[in-house]
Scaffold this motif. Structure first.
Motif, PDB file in Angstrom:
ATOM      1  N   LEU A   1     -73.231  -7.632 -10.511  1.00  0.00           N
ATOM      2  CA  LEU A   1     -72.963  -8.228  -9.204  1.00  0.00           C
ATOM      3  C   LEU A   1     -73.347  -7.201  -8.144  1.00  0.00           C
ATOM      4  N   ILE A   2     -74.261  -7.577  -7.251  1.00  0.00           N
ATOM      5  CA  ILE A   2     -74.760  -6.650  -6.250  1.00  0.00           C
ATOM      6  C   ILE A   2     -74.607  -7.260  -4.864  1.00  0.00           C
ATOM      7  N   GLU A   3     -74.778  -6.424  -3.854  1.00  0.00           N
ATOM      8  CA  GLU A   3     -74.867  -6.879  -2.475  1.00  0.00           C
ATOM      9  C   GLU A   3     -76.315  -6.714  -2.021  1.00  0.00           C
TER      10      GLU A   3
ATOM     11  N   ALA B   1     -84.429  -9.972   2.754  1.00  0.00           N
ATOM     12  CA  ALA B   1     -85.665 -10.528   3.307  1.00  0.00           C
ATOM     13  C   ALA B   1     -86.273 -11.536   2.340  1.00  0.00           C
ATOM     14  N   LEU B   2     -86.212 -11.239   1.042  1.00  0.00           N
ATOM     15  CA  LEU B   2     -86.759 -12.153   0.043  1.00  0.00           C
ATOM     16  C   LEU B   2     -85.976 -13.452  -0.003  1.00  0.00           C
ATOM     17  N   MET B   3     -84.634 -13.354   0.006  1.00  0.00           N
ATOM     18  CA  MET B   3     -83.772 -14.527  -0.133  1.00  0.00           C
ATOM     19  C   MET B   3     -83.442 -15.188   1.206  1.00  0.00           C
ATOM     20  N   ASN B   4     -83.920 -14.599   2.298  1.00  0.00           N
ATOM     21  CA  ASN B   4     -83.638 -15.124   3.637  1.00  0.00           C
ATOM     22  C   ASN B   4     -82.124 -15.258   3.855  1.00  0.00           C
ATOM     23  N   CYS B   5     -81.405 -14.166   3.547  1.00  0.00           N
ATOM     24  CA  CYS B   5     -79.961 -14.149   3.711  1.00  0.00           C
ATOM     25  C   CYS B   5     -79.563 -12.882   4.474  1.00  0.00           C
ATOM     26  N   GLU B   6     -78.284 -12.763   4.783  1.00  0.00           N
ATOM     27  CA  GLU B   6     -77.789 -11.586   5.476  1.00  0.00           C
ATOM     28  C   GLU B   6     -77.646 -10.422   4.500  1.00  0.00           C
ATOM     29  N   PRO B   7     -77.971  -9.192   4.932  1.00  0.00           N
ATOM     30  CA  PRO B   7     -77.678  -8.024   4.085  1.00  0.00           C
ATOM     31  C   PRO B   7     -76.195  -7.983   3.743  1.00  0.00           C
ATOM     32  N   GLY B   8     -75.889  -7.616   2.513  1.00  0.00           N
ATOM     33  CA  GLY B   8     -74.511  -7.600   2.059  1.00  0.00           C
ATOM     34  C   GLY B   8     -74.073  -8.868   1.351  1.00  0.00           C
ATOM     35  N   THR B   9     -74.925  -9.908   1.374  1.00  0.00           N
ATOM     36  CA  THR B   9     -74.601 -11.149   0.665  1.00  0.00           C
ATOM     37  C   THR B   9     -74.534 -10.874  -0.838  1.00  0.00           C
ATOM     38  N   PRO B  10     -73.446 -11.321  -1.516  1.00  0.00           N
ATOM     39  CA  PRO B  10     -73.336 -11.049  -2.959  1.00  0.00           C
ATOM     40  C   PRO B  10     -74.277 -11.924  -3.793  1.00  0.00           C
ATOM     41  N   TRP B  11     -74.922 -11.300  -4.777  1.00  0.00           N
ATOM     42  CA  TRP B  11     -75.811 -11.976  -5.720  1.00  0.00           C
ATOM     43  C   TRP B  11     -75.564 -11.416  -7.114  1.00  0.00           C
TER      44      TRP B  11
ATOM     45  N   VAL C   1     -78.805 -15.073  -8.807  1.00  0.00           N
ATOM     46  CA  VAL C   1     -78.021 -16.284  -8.573  1.00  0.00           C
ATOM     47  C   VAL C   1     -76.975 -15.947  -7.511  1.00  0.00           C
ATOM     48  N   ARG C   2     -76.841 -16.794  -6.521  1.00  0.00           N
ATOM     49  CA  ARG C   2     -75.916 -16.524  -5.417  1.00  0.00           C
ATOM     50  C   ARG C   2     -74.497 -16.307  -5.930  1.00  0.00           C
ATOM     51  N   GLY C   3     -73.788 -15.398  -5.302  1.00  0.00           N
ATOM     52  CA  GLY C   3     -72.494 -14.957  -5.802  1.00  0.00           C
ATOM     53  C   GLY C   3     -71.446 -16.043  -5.952  1.00  0.00           C
ATOM     54  N   ASP C   4     -71.532 -17.119  -5.157  1.00  0.00           N
ATOM     55  CA  ASP C   4     -70.516 -18.178  -5.263  1.00  0.00           C
ATOM     56  C   ASP C   4     -70.745 -19.101  -6.450  1.00  0.00           C
ATOM     57  N   PHE C   5     -71.780 -18.827  -7.258  1.00  0.00           N
ATOM     58  CA  PHE C   5     -72.031 -19.623  -8.459  1.00  0.00           C
ATOM     59  C   PHE C   5     -71.722 -18.816  -9.722  1.00  0.00           C
ATOM     60  N   ALA C   6     -70.685 -17.992  -9.652  1.00  0.00           N
ATOM     61  CA  ALA C   6     -70.348 -17.090 -10.758  1.00  0.00           C
ATOM     62  C   ALA C   6     -70.056 -17.837 -12.055  1.00  0.00           C
ATOM     63  N   GLY C   7     -69.576 -19.078 -11.950  1.00  0.00           N
ATOM     64  CA  GLY C   7     -69.155 -19.812 -13.133  1.00  0.00           C
ATOM     65  C   GLY C   7     -70.258 -20.068 -14.147  1.00  0.00           C
TER      66      GLY C   7
ATOM     67  N   GLY D   1     -81.827 -25.345  -1.602  1.00  0.00           N
ATOM     68  CA  GLY D   1     -81.035 -26.554  -1.591  1.00  0.00           C
ATOM     69  C   GLY D   1     -81.360 -27.411  -0.384  1.00  0.00           C
ATOM     70  N   THR D   2     -80.657 -28.526  -0.250  1.00  0.00           N
ATOM     71  CA  THR D   2     -80.914 -29.441   0.867  1.00  0.00           C
ATOM     72  C   THR D   2     -80.552 -28.821   2.214  1.00  0.00           C
ATOM     73  N   ASP D   3     -79.748 -27.753   2.197  1.00  0.00           N
ATOM     74  CA  ASP D   3     -79.413 -27.055   3.440  1.00  0.00           C
ATOM     75  C   ASP D   3     -80.479 -26.039   3.837  1.00  0.00           C
ATOM     76  N   GLY D   4     -81.536 -25.922   3.023  1.00  0.00           N
ATOM     77  CA  GLY D   4     -82.613 -24.997   3.328  1.00  0.00           C
ATOM     78  C   GLY D   4     -82.343 -23.566   2.916  1.00  0.00           C
ATOM     79  N   GLN D   5     -81.188 -23.314   2.270  1.00  0.00           N
ATOM     80  CA  GLN D   5     -80.822 -21.965   1.860  1.00  0.00           C
ATOM     81  C   GLN D   5     -81.220 -21.702   0.409  1.00  0.00           C
ATOM     82  N   VAL D   6     -81.643 -20.476   0.131  1.00  0.00           N
ATOM     83  CA  VAL D   6     -81.989 -20.081  -1.238  1.00  0.00           C
ATOM     84  C   VAL D   6     -80.709 -19.865  -2.036  1.00  0.00           C
ATOM     85  N   PHE D   7     -80.613 -20.501  -3.207  1.00  0.00           N
ATOM     86  CA  PHE D   7     -79.442 -20.280  -4.053  1.00  0.00           C
ATOM     87  C   PHE D   7     -79.812 -19.621  -5.390  1.00  0.00           C
ATOM     88  N   GLU D   8     -81.116 -19.514  -5.667  1.00  0.00           N
ATOM     89  CA  GLU D   8     -81.591 -18.851  -6.883  1.00  0.00           C
ATOM     90  C   GLU D   8     -82.986 -18.308  -6.619  1.00  0.00           C
TER      91      GLU D   8
END
Length: 264
Positions: free
Chosen positions: A116-118, A125-135, A158-164, A225-232
């Motif tokens: 699990l990283i931040e 930049a690759l995932m188009n997310c904020e620095p510090g986002t857990p993956w 894989v985005r951190g909220d999909f740990a399951g 996803g449909t929200d335009g955000q990268v989840f994987e």
């Protein structure tokens, strides 16, 4: 062509695609000399009747054999046996999300490590997310059933909220994005793919048992996803001689009857 002795069609396996079972049977018959080099292979109708499947399933099986370099299709003649041994490369043809899911089912991913990283600035930049986002980051190798060496290394995020679903990756021979969709109600909108030629560094070459400094192919995929955000996301690196990527481009009809880029 020598017709092989009739054999009962095997019972379909819920885990192995039907076309892949047909590929395995035909591969065995080719190895046993049931078909003469340069001779015509059975027709689609004959294979449909023999295996009690649709023409679509037969076409998928023959496309797989063609990708392996074993058969060739010749207009007005039919499908010809072009070789008795595969060329040793994993052939990949992905033109839709369904074929991407099939690719995951046809190959095996061996996970070598998970953490699990931040996201640092580069990953953000690759995932188009904020620095510090857990993956969750996984380092893996991918194998085909007919290869003795891995045909690629894979770095998967894989985005951190999909740990399951993380513990299931590598244990289930399924597309990761489908696991996420089913477990978390996410709907994939599109996959962005980038392909570039690279030179294998020492570490990657050692993992792939390939010469350091040799040519490789790097394929990066981002799943939105449909929200335009990268989840994987994934980066796959293939050594030369073990992988072939093919695609089919088709002309799209222009309803207006005009060429794009022109004006009246």
């Amino acid at each position: 062509m020598t017709n092989p002795a009739p054999q009962p069609s095997p019972q379909p396996s819920p885990e192995i695609p039907r076309y892949q079972e047909i590929v395995s049977i035909l591969l065995k018959e080719i190895e046993q000399g049931a078909y003469r080099l340069g001779a015509r292979m059975p027709t689609e109708f004959e294979l449909c009747s023999r295996f009690d499947v649709s023409r679509y399933t037969v076409r998928e099986a023959m496309r797989k054999l063609e990708d392996m370099g074993l058969v060739s299709r010749r207009p007005g003649i039919g499908t010809i046996l072009a070789a008795t041994t595969a060329d040793g490369r994993y052939a990949n043809s992905i033109n839709s999300l369904d074929e991407l899911m099939q690719y995951a089912s046809d190959t095996r991913m061996e996970v070598l490590g998970t953490e699990l990283i931040e996201a640092d600035e580069e990953l953000a930049a690759l995932m188009n997310c904020e620095p510090g986002t857990p993956w969750y980051r996984m380092d893996a190798q991918r194998w085909a059933s007919d290869t003795r060496k891995p045909f690629c290394t894979t770095t998967l995020w894989v985005r951190g909220d999909f740990a399951g679903i993380v513990p299931r990756i590598g244990k289930e021979q399924r597309a990761v994005y489908r696991m996420i969709e089913e477990a978390h109600g996410v709907t994939i909108r599109e996959v962005l793919q980038d392909i570039e030629g690279i030179v294998l560094d020492d570490r990657t070459a050692a993992t792939l048992d390939a010469p350091a400094g040799s040519a490789g192919l790097k394929i990066t995929r981002l799943y939105l996803g449909t929200d335009g955000q990268v989840f994987e996301g994934s980066v796959n690196i293939h050594p030369t001689g073990r992988f072939r990527y093919s695609m089919r481009l088709q002309r799209q009809d222009n309803p207006s009857g005009r060429r794009k880029g022109t004006r009246d």
